[in-house]
Scaffold this motif. Structure first.
Motif, PDB file in Angstrom:
ATOM      1  N   UNK A 244      47.688  31.667  40.400  1.00 59.07           N
ATOM      2  CA  UNK A 244      48.357  31.156  41.600  1.00 59.07           C
ATOM      3  C   UNK A 244      47.971  31.973  42.822  1.00 59.07           C
ATOM      4  N   UNK A 245      48.259  31.392  43.961  1.00 62.93           N
ATOM      5  CA  UNK A 245      47.962  32.072  45.216  1.00 62.93           C
ATOM      6  C   UNK A 245      48.787  33.348  45.358  1.00 62.93           C
ATOM      7  N   UNK A 246      50.017  33.317  44.863  1.00 62.34           N
ATOM      8  CA  UNK A 246      50.860  34.514  44.917  1.00 62.34           C
ATOM      9  C   UNK A 246      50.257  35.641  44.092  1.00 62.34           C
ATOM     10  N   UNK A 247      49.752  35.302  42.900  1.00 61.74           N
ATOM     11  CA  UNK A 247      49.111  36.305  42.058  1.00 61.74           C
ATOM     12  C   UNK A 247      47.858  36.856  42.739  1.00 61.74           C
ATOM     13  N   UNK A 248      47.103  35.970  43.382  1.00 73.23           N
ATOM     14  CA  UNK A 248      45.905  36.395  44.096  1.00 73.23           C
ATOM     15  C   UNK A 248      46.260  37.407  45.185  1.00 73.23           C
ATOM     16  N   UNK A 249      47.303  37.090  45.979  1.00 72.14           N
ATOM     17  CA  UNK A 249      47.676  37.989  47.062  1.00 72.14           C
ATOM     18  C   UNK A 249      48.212  39.315  46.537  1.00 72.14           C
ATOM     19  N   UNK A 250      48.894  39.275  45.387  1.00 75.20           N
ATOM     20  CA  UNK A 250      49.414  40.519  44.814  1.00 75.20           C
ATOM     21  C   UNK A 250      48.290  41.441  44.359  1.00 75.20           C
ATOM     22  N   UNK A 251      47.260  40.856  43.737  1.00 79.60           N
ATOM     23  CA  UNK A 251      46.177  41.673  43.195  1.00 79.60           C
ATOM     24  C   UNK A 251      45.159  42.095  44.250  1.00 79.60           C
ATOM     25  N   UNK A 252      44.990  41.272  45.287  1.00 73.05           N
ATOM     26  CA  UNK A 252      43.959  41.558  46.278  1.00 73.05           C
ATOM     27  C   UNK A 252      44.557  41.508  47.688  1.00 73.05           C
ATOM     28  N   UNK A 253      45.170  42.592  48.125  1.00 74.36           N
ATOM     29  CA  UNK A 253      45.707  42.618  49.494  1.00 74.36           C
ATOM     30  C   UNK A 253      44.571  42.636  50.504  1.00 74.36           C
ATOM     31  N   UNK A 254      44.917  42.324  51.736  1.00 78.57           N
ATOM     32  CA  UNK A 254      43.913  42.326  52.797  1.00 78.57           C
ATOM     33  C   UNK A 254      43.263  43.702  52.925  1.00 78.57           C
ATOM     34  N   UNK A 255      41.954  43.708  53.005  1.00 79.39           N
ATOM     35  CA  UNK A 255      41.214  44.961  53.130  1.00 79.39           C
ATOM     36  C   UNK A 255      40.728  45.548  51.825  1.00 79.39           C
ATOM     37  N   UNK A 256      41.215  45.036  50.691  1.00 77.48           N
ATOM     38  CA  UNK A 256      40.806  45.590  49.395  1.00 77.48           C
ATOM     39  C   UNK A 256      39.392  45.166  49.016  1.00 77.48           C
ATOM     40  N   UNK A 257      39.041  43.915  49.311  1.00 78.25           N
ATOM     41  CA  UNK A 257      37.709  43.403  49.015  1.00 78.25           C
ATOM     42  C   UNK A 257      37.452  42.195  49.907  1.00 78.25           C
ATOM     43  N   UNK A 258      36.196  41.918  50.179  1.00 81.25           N
ATOM     44  CA  UNK A 258      35.875  40.811  51.080  1.00 81.25           C
ATOM     45  C   UNK A 258      35.882  39.467  50.384  1.00 81.25           C
ATOM     46  N   UNK A 259      35.578  39.423  49.085  1.00 83.62           N
ATOM     47  CA  UNK A 259      35.530  38.161  48.352  1.00 83.62           C
ATOM     48  C   UNK A 259      35.861  38.411  46.887  1.00 83.62           C
ATOM     49  N   UNK A 260      36.318  37.356  46.212  1.00 82.85           N
ATOM     50  CA  UNK A 260      36.711  37.443  44.807  1.00 82.85           C
ATOM     51  C   UNK A 260      36.037  36.303  44.051  1.00 82.85           C
ATOM     52  N   UNK A 261      35.508  36.603  42.864  1.00 81.85           N
ATOM     53  CA  UNK A 261      34.839  35.605  42.029  1.00 81.85           C
ATOM     54  C   UNK A 261      35.878  34.930  41.129  1.00 81.85           C
ATOM     55  N   UNK A 262      35.868  33.586  41.094  1.00 77.16           N
ATOM     56  CA  UNK A 262      36.746  32.825  40.212  1.00 77.16           C
ATOM     57  C   UNK A 262      36.062  32.599  38.872  1.00 77.16           C
ATOM     58  N   UNK A 263      36.839  32.739  37.778  1.00 74.67           N
ATOM     59  CA  UNK A 263      36.317  32.553  36.429  1.00 74.67           C
ATOM     60  C   UNK A 263      37.142  31.469  35.736  1.00 74.67           C
ATOM     61  N   UNK A 264      36.440  30.598  34.965  1.00 74.74           N
ATOM     62  CA  UNK A 264      37.167  29.567  34.222  1.00 74.74           C
ATOM     63  C   UNK A 264      37.654  30.131  32.889  1.00 74.74           C
ATOM     64  N   UNK A 265      38.156  29.268  32.026  1.00 77.44           N
ATOM     65  CA  UNK A 265      38.705  29.738  30.754  1.00 77.44           C
ATOM     66  C   UNK A 265      37.656  30.382  29.863  1.00 77.44           C
ATOM     67  N   UNK A 266      36.383  30.005  30.018  1.00 74.50           N
ATOM     68  CA  UNK A 266      35.299  30.595  29.223  1.00 74.50           C
ATOM     69  C   UNK A 266      34.664  31.793  29.912  1.00 74.50           C
ATOM     70  N   UNK A 267      35.336  32.308  30.962  1.00 74.78           N
ATOM     71  CA  UNK A 267      34.856  33.472  31.727  1.00 74.78           C
ATOM     72  C   UNK A 267      33.522  33.192  32.403  1.00 74.78           C
ATOM     73  N   UNK A 268      33.305  31.928  32.770  1.00 74.05           N
ATOM     74  CA  UNK A 268      32.105  31.575  33.510  1.00 74.05           C
ATOM     75  C   UNK A 268      32.435  31.413  34.984  1.00 74.05           C
TER      76      UNK A 268
END
Length: 299
Positions: A244-268
């Motif tokens: 969820x978006x809430x989980x995303x914001x909890x794990x990656x606050x502003x300034x922590x990283x510029x971009x995050x890679x999304x992974x599906x259920x098979x870790x692709x």
């Protein structure tokens, strides 16, 4: 720098220059081993890492106080020594102090190598060799200028390699094929001895001290063991596409990283999320981070 050759080497002089190649090979191996020993001793010494450069600089300052030529890169000091015709004791003192300065510089972690130092040291070895030949009262005498140039090329080849390059450098400096041929002969002898007794050049030796196994430009064995996984950065930020978006914001606050890679259920790979866009107004906190889109900005 242009150096005039007063007397081209004779046929028998090549025998003496062959001996100079052997001497340069011995000195080259000794200098390379001294650098490795100095680095090892500095690491074991009770000196804080932050103060090692200061300690090395203090030692170099002491050498420079005794003889300023020890801090020379080689060009000016080489030309000055050839012009002043220094005696045997002075040449030996400069050689010992310059060698010590080079070993201290690299041993204490200063950046650089031994290329220009090898040129200068080789010219000193050549002049010392010519002076010693004079003391033996042999019927053959070597011109100190010629011996300096041959020694310069031979010792540089012993440390760095590339005998043809050093011979061309002497040819460019003197425009004399005789001295260049003598340099090539001495360089090939020095290169062969170093290859047999030491195995590698100084730059390759430094790679070995750091755990690399490459031996020459032809050695590509390390490429065969190189994989895409070893080349990829292991610290890339990732998150499940179903998060969820809430989980995303909890794990990656502003300034922590510029971009995050999304992974599906098979870790692709499933996409990329720019971190700053996750904090725009619009999507609900419980919506999957892979499905929402930032609200369009008004114009």
């Amino acid at each position: 720098m242009q150096i005039a050759v007063l007397q081209p080497p004779g046929a028998l002089d090549y025998l003496l220059y062959a001996g100079l190649g052997i001497v340069c090979a011995a000195f080259g191996i000794a200098i390379m081993r001294l650098v490795g020993t100095a680095e090892r001793l500095v690491r074991l010494a009770p000196i804080p890492a932050w103060s090692r450069s200061a300690a090395g600089g203090a030692l170099l300052a002491g050498f420079a106080y005794v003889l300023p030529q020890t801090l020379s890169s080689g060009h000016g000091a080489l030309h000055a020594d050839l012009a002043t015709r220094l005696g045997l004791a002075a040449l030996a003192a400069i050689f010992l102090l310059k060698t010590s300065a080079s070993v201290v510089s690299l041993g204490f972690g200063f950046r650089g190598g031994l290329f220009f130092a090898a040129l200068f040291l080789g010219s000193l070895v050549g002049q010392i060799y010519a002076r010693l030949v004079e003391l033996t009262r042999l019927p053959l005498l070597l011109q100190p200028e010629n011996a300096a140039l041959v020694g310069m090329g031979a010792l540089a080849v012993a440390v760095v390699g590339v005998p043809l390059t050093m011979s061309f450098l002497v040819l460019e400096t003197t425009r004399d094929f005789g001295v260049s041929a003598a340099t090539l002969a001495a360089s090939l002898i020095a290169s062969t001895i170093v290859r047999e007794r030491f195995g590698i050049s100084f730059s390759t030796w430094r790679l070995h001290l750091r755990g690399e196994t490459i031996r020459s430009a032809r050695d590509v064995g390390w490429i065969r063991t190189l994989t895409a996984g070893r080349m990829m950065r292991p610290d890339t930020a990732t998150i499940a596409a179903s998060a969820t978006l809430a989980e995303f914001r909890r794990r990656f606050p502003l300034g922590s990283t510029s971009r995050v890679i999304l992974l599906d259920d098979a870790l692709r790979y499933a996409g990329i999320v720019i971190t700053s866009t996750a904090y725009l107004e619009g999507p609900k906190d419980d919506s999957p981070v892979s499905t929402w889109r930032p609200a369009p900005t008004s114009r």
